[in-house]
Design an enzyme around this catalytic site. Structure first.
Site: not given
Ligand code: CP
Ligand code: NVA
Length: 300
Positions: A102, A129, A132, A219, A259, A287
């Site tokens: 990440r 991402h 996700q 988001d 998310c 996830r």
């Protein structure tokens, strides 16, 4: 499939394959059926940004697969003191069997994959991402039973989530509408990809985008690394919120995904969030299952 770097790299078949395996692994976990596909394997997990879900789901997932998760905070690695990613990649390739990273720049993840010789998984960059979005697709299929004929509407910042959702949803056959302020559009590479899909549209009018949507997604307005812009963004994104009015434009049985972490009363109201908490927390759980499927595909 050698790495998971961004949704643009995956074919529809690869996505569906991952989702099918994720469903199977979820079933096995719920029924106490062991699935030690990664016995003896180690996953290094490099974090240059904070995380709750990604860290815990990868760590637990590796454990459930019989492997070993190694948490590597960039504060403790030489990478945090400027050791080039090219060297880190070649060193880690000698010790471990896969890397999850990440970080900020997509290029760093691509370099890690190019210079090492073990699978690399993108656990979030400023650009994408993918982990996700695989969990999001798994959740959509779980709640709706299909992708074809469904419309996903994303409202908010044209960020890593928007970039990955646009590509992922279009690839599996969904219609996609996006509502972003003019100055906060998705990445040009993503818009270039999407322009060939007749079922893609982008606007700056949230209610228009949400019309007849089956799935609504949003988001945060300020992503990790953009904390200093938070105030400016709060002004730019006013109106780009999933609330009761937006829900009225969508189909009556529309699901809502986020998310997480969520900023209540910014991108989503508390009322809508709580009404759809069932979907949002199933998405968070997924996830774990989706990433275990990716780990098995790449490392078994
Ligand atoms: N959604 C997500 O990636 O959460 P974390 O930042 O907690 O990992
Ligand atoms: N866009 C958000 C997603 C967090 C999971 C961020 O990058 O901070």
């Amino acid at each position: 499939m050698k790495h998971l770097l961004k949704m643009l790299d995956l074919s529809k078949e690869e996505i569906i394959d991952i989702l099918n395996l994720a469903d199977q692994l979820k079933y096995e976990l719920k029924h106490g059926i062991p699935h030690p596909h990664l016995k003896g394997k180690t996953l290094g997990m490099i974090f240059q940004k904070a995380s709750t879900r990604t860290r815990v789901s990868f760590e637990t997932g590796m454990h459930q697969l019989g492997g070993y998760p190694l948490f590597l905070s960039s504060n403790d690695l030489q990478i945090g003191r400027g050791e080039p990613v090219q060297d880190t990649a070649r060193v880690l390739s000698r010790y471990i069997d896969g890397i999850m990273i990440r970080t900020f720049e997509q290029k760093e993840v691509e370099d890690l994959a190019a210079f090492g010789n073990i699978p690399v998984i993108n656990g979030l960059t400023d650009f994408s991402h993918p982990c996700q979005v695989l969990a999001d697709l798994m959740t959509i299929r779980e709640f709706k039973g299909r992708f074809e004929g469904l419309k996903m509407c994303y409202i908010g910042d044209g960020n890593n989530m928007a970039n990955s959702l646009i590509v992922g949803c279009l690839k599996v056959g969904m219609a996609v509408t996006v509502a972003c302020p003019d100055d906060y559009q998705p990445d040009s590479e993503v818009l270039e990809f999407a322009k060939d899909y007749p079922d893609f549209s982008i606007t700056n009018k949230p209610a228009e985008a949400a019309t007849n949507a089956d799935v609504l997604i949003t988001d945060v307005w300020a992503s990790m690394g953009q904390e200093k812009e938070a105030e400016k963004r709060r002004i730019a994104f006013a109106g780009y919120q999933i609330n009761d009015d937006i829900m009225k434009s969508a189909k009556p049985d529309a699901i809502v995904l986020h998310c997480l972490p969520a900023h209540r009363e910014e991108e989503i109201t508390t009322a809508v969030f709580e009404e759809h908490a069932n979907e949002i927390f199933e998405e968070a759980e997924n996830r774990l299952h989706a990433q275990k499927a990716v780990l098995v595909k790449l490392m078994a």
